[in-house]
Design a protein around this motif. Structure first.
Motif, PDB file in Angstrom:
ATOM      1  N   ASN A  66      60.503  60.225  27.547  1.00 44.95           N
ATOM      2  CA  ASN A  66      59.970  61.008  28.663  1.00 44.95           C
ATOM      3  C   ASN A  66      58.839  61.922  28.209  1.00 44.95           C
ATOM      4  O   ASN A  66      58.637  62.162  27.020  1.00 44.95           O
ATOM      5  CB  ASN A  66      61.084  61.840  29.310  1.00 44.95           C
ATOM      6  N   PHE A  67      58.106  62.465  29.171  1.00 46.79           N
ATOM      7  CA  PHE A  67      56.984  63.350  28.876  1.00 46.79           C
ATOM      8  C   PHE A  67      57.432  64.510  27.997  1.00 46.79           C
ATOM      9  O   PHE A  67      58.472  65.113  28.211  1.00 46.79           O
ATOM     10  CB  PHE A  67      56.404  63.900  30.188  1.00 46.79           C
ATOM     11  N   GLY A  68      56.604  64.821  26.993  1.00 44.00           N
ATOM     12  CA  GLY A  68      56.883  65.979  26.155  1.00 44.00           C
ATOM     13  C   GLY A  68      57.538  65.633  24.839  1.00 44.00           C
ATOM     14  O   GLY A  68      57.741  66.501  23.998  1.00 44.00           O
ATOM     15  N   ASN A  69      57.864  64.356  24.600  1.00 46.33           N
ATOM     16  CA  ASN A  69      58.500  63.969  23.354  1.00 46.33           C
ATOM     17  C   ASN A  69      57.755  62.775  22.774  1.00 46.33           C
ATOM     18  O   ASN A  69      57.709  61.711  23.370  1.00 46.33           O
ATOM     19  CB  ASN A  69      59.968  63.597  23.583  1.00 46.33           C
ATOM     20  N   HIS A  70      57.161  62.969  21.601  1.00 51.70           N
ATOM     21  CA  HIS A  70      56.373  61.890  21.019  1.00 51.70           C
ATOM     22  C   HIS A  70      57.280  60.891  20.294  1.00 51.70           C
ATOM     23  O   HIS A  70      58.459  61.124  20.094  1.00 51.70           O
ATOM     24  CB  HIS A  70      55.317  62.443  20.058  1.00 51.70           C
ATOM     25  N   SER A  71      56.683  59.808  19.864  1.00 50.59           N
ATOM     26  CA  SER A  71      57.421  58.762  19.169  1.00 50.59           C
ATOM     27  C   SER A  71      58.079  59.305  17.912  1.00 50.59           C
ATOM     28  O   SER A  71      57.568  60.211  17.249  1.00 50.59           O
ATOM     29  CB  SER A  71      56.462  57.625  18.792  1.00 50.59           C
ATOM     30  N   ILE A  72      59.223  58.751  17.570  1.00 49.45           N
ATOM     31  CA  ILE A  72      59.886  59.136  16.323  1.00 49.45           C
ATOM     32  C   ILE A  72      59.522  58.172  15.204  1.00 49.45           C
ATOM     33  O   ILE A  72      60.106  58.224  14.122  1.00 49.45           O
ATOM     34  CB  ILE A  72      61.419  59.199  16.485  1.00 49.45           C
ATOM     35  N   GLN A  73      58.545  57.294  15.440  1.00 48.18           N
ATOM     36  CA  GLN A  73      58.152  56.324  14.434  1.00 48.18           C
ATOM     37  C   GLN A  73      57.057  56.870  13.526  1.00 48.18           C
ATOM     38  O   GLN A  73      56.546  57.968  13.726  1.00 48.18           O
ATOM     39  CB  GLN A  73      57.715  55.036  15.116  1.00 48.18           C
ATOM     40  N   GLY A  74      56.684  56.061  12.514  1.00 44.57           N
ATOM     41  CA  GLY A  74      55.676  56.478  11.557  1.00 44.57           C
ATOM     42  C   GLY A  74      56.255  57.387  10.490  1.00 44.57           C
ATOM     43  O   GLY A  74      57.469  57.586  10.391  1.00 44.57           O
ATOM     44  N   GLU A  75      55.399  57.940   9.659  1.00 44.11           N
ATOM     45  CA  GLU A  75      55.832  58.846   8.592  1.00 44.11           C
ATOM     46  C   GLU A  75      56.046  60.234   9.188  1.00 44.11           C
ATOM     47  O   GLU A  75      55.105  60.871   9.664  1.00 44.11           O
ATOM     48  CB  GLU A  75      54.789  58.888   7.481  1.00 44.11           C
ATOM     49  N   GLN A  76      57.288  60.676   9.165  1.00 46.86           N
ATOM     50  CA  GLN A  76      57.667  61.925   9.823  1.00 46.86           C
ATOM     51  C   GLN A  76      58.632  62.723   8.943  1.00 46.86           C
ATOM     52  O   GLN A  76      59.307  62.164   8.077  1.00 46.86           O
ATOM     53  CB  GLN A  76      58.374  61.625  11.153  1.00 46.86           C
ATOM     54  N   PRO A  77      58.735  64.034   9.180  1.00 49.66           N
ATOM     55  CA  PRO A  77      59.864  64.778   8.619  1.00 49.66           C
ATOM     56  C   PRO A  77      61.144  64.227   9.243  1.00 49.66           C
ATOM     57  O   PRO A  77      61.174  63.908  10.432  1.00 49.66           O
ATOM     58  CB  PRO A  77      59.611  66.219   9.062  1.00 49.66           C
ATOM     59  N   ARG A  78      62.211  64.123   8.460  1.00 55.71           N
ATOM     60  CA  ARG A  78      63.443  63.494   8.940  1.00 55.71           C
ATOM     61  C   ARG A  78      64.681  64.266   8.483  1.00 55.71           C
ATOM     62  O   ARG A  78      64.675  64.921   7.437  1.00 55.71           O
ATOM     63  CB  ARG A  78      63.584  62.068   8.387  1.00 55.71           C
ATOM     64  N   THR A  79      65.737  64.143   9.269  1.00 57.17           N
ATOM     65  CA  THR A  79      67.067  64.610   8.861  1.00 57.17           C
ATOM     66  C   THR A  79      68.051  63.484   9.105  1.00 57.17           C
ATOM     67  O   THR A  79      67.999  62.834  10.157  1.00 57.17           O
ATOM     68  CB  THR A  79      67.503  65.849   9.656  1.00 57.17           C
TER      69      THR A  79
END
Length: 333
Positions: A239-252
């Motif tokens: 939904n609007f306001g949340n970008h993709s969780i893919q790619g190189e990202q900080p993670r937990t």
């Protein structure tokens, strides 16, 4: 489920004020702005005193819960025995924690991540806490603030349940939400941890089976120790306001090595030269290398935080600055 209703709004924080201003400037006036403020900024508090609410659910034995005769039960963990703490370790009768730092690569490809190897004497030693001790949407505090309020020796950010109004939310043996839509993670009182499909069960059924805590984010990273297929294509929220969780990202992430033997990983990112972050597959491979057979991705980005013995372990976004979140997993000291 009867819920204590909030009678007054808590003061907004500076971050919410900044977001509110940005939303007002970038979205069209009128309904769109009002919707955005309501969706991302305004607190919607359903339970204003979670501690009191959880206490009101106590008094039911574990066996009764497992038999399905009650929807919740509170467990108090005895942490009064002497504990030994160093800069990177904690040892007590209830838990043993070892913190380590790993750096790989070089230059802009450098990746730095932090590992907490945790052995629990009892599965209920791992607890959850909410920002402001309140349950609802858009209620946030930093991981450190929530940890300090709960006398935590160790904590990580949770699944940011407050960003959405779906998912099964069971915390410390108490049901807070029962809207299954995604792949969840369930921590059981007997020390087992399982990935499950929220749409095929209910919170009541999970309690009857002995579930103590759930997380609702994902995806599952490992299937029987092997990197799960399709994890680069998963979207938790589109939904609007949340970008993709893919790619190189900080993670937990949370991993399971054995019964009552867990591993927690926080990968820093978006900071070239310090830590670029990792893909979902990269995170799965880290968990696999640590010996986990089950692993699960939870909220990342600026929320990715590890706390130990009174301070930050990681360096969020390379700025040593935490972003507010709605919940944590923690171990009391």
């Amino acid at each position: 489920m009867t819920q204590q209703q909030k009678t007054s709004r808590k003061p907004g924080r500076v971050r919410r004020a900044v977001i509110a201003g940005a939303v007002a400037l970038t979205l069209s006036a009128g309904g769109a702005t009002a919707w955005a403020l309501d969706r991302f900024v305004i607190q919607h508090v359903e339970i204003s005193d979670v501690s009191a609410y959880q206490a009101s659910q106590s008094g039911t034995t574990t066996s009764a819960v497992q038999a399905g005769t009650s929807t919740s039960a509170a467990v108090t963990t005895d942490t009064t025995s002497a504990a030994v703490t160093t800069d990177t370790t904690y040892s007590s009768e209830s838990s043993d924690i070892t913190i380590s730092t790993v750096t790989t690569g070089s230059g802009d490809s450098t990746v730095t991540y932090y590992v907490a190897d945790v052995v629990l004497g009892d599965a209920t030693t791992l607890q959850s806490a909410f920002a402001n001790d309140s349950f609802g949407e858009n209620i946030t505090e930093t991981t450190s603030t929530i940890a300090e309020a709960n006398n935590a020796i160790f904590a990580i950010n949770g699944d940011y349940y407050g960003f959405r109004d779906t998912g099964i939310v069971i915390r410390n043996g108490v049901v807070f939400r029962d809207e299954g839509v995604r792949q969840g993670l369930a921590f059981y009182r007997d020390g087992t941890v399982k990935v499950y499909d929220e749409t095929t069960t209910t919170a009541g059924q999970l309690l009857a089976e002995g579930v103590w805590n759930t997380l609702s984010f994902g995806p599952s990273l490992l299937d029987n120790g092997e990197v799960a297929e399709g994890i680069e294509d998963v979207e938790v929220d589109t939904n609007f306001g949340n970008h993709s969780i893919q790619g190189e990202q900080p993670r937990t992430a949370v991993g399971v090595i054995d019964e009552n033997h867990l591993v927690f990983v926080v990968v820093d990112g978006r900071s070239p030269g310090y830590s670029a972050g990792v893909t979902m597959t990269g995170l799965a491979e880290i968990m696999q290398g640590l010996g986990a057979t089950t692993a699960y991705n939870i909220d990342g980005g600026g929320s990715s935080t590890m706390y130990f013995n009174g301070g930050l372990v990681n360096n969020p976004l390379g700025q040593n600055k935490e972003r507010g979140t709605s919940d944590i997993l923690y171990i009391a000291g």
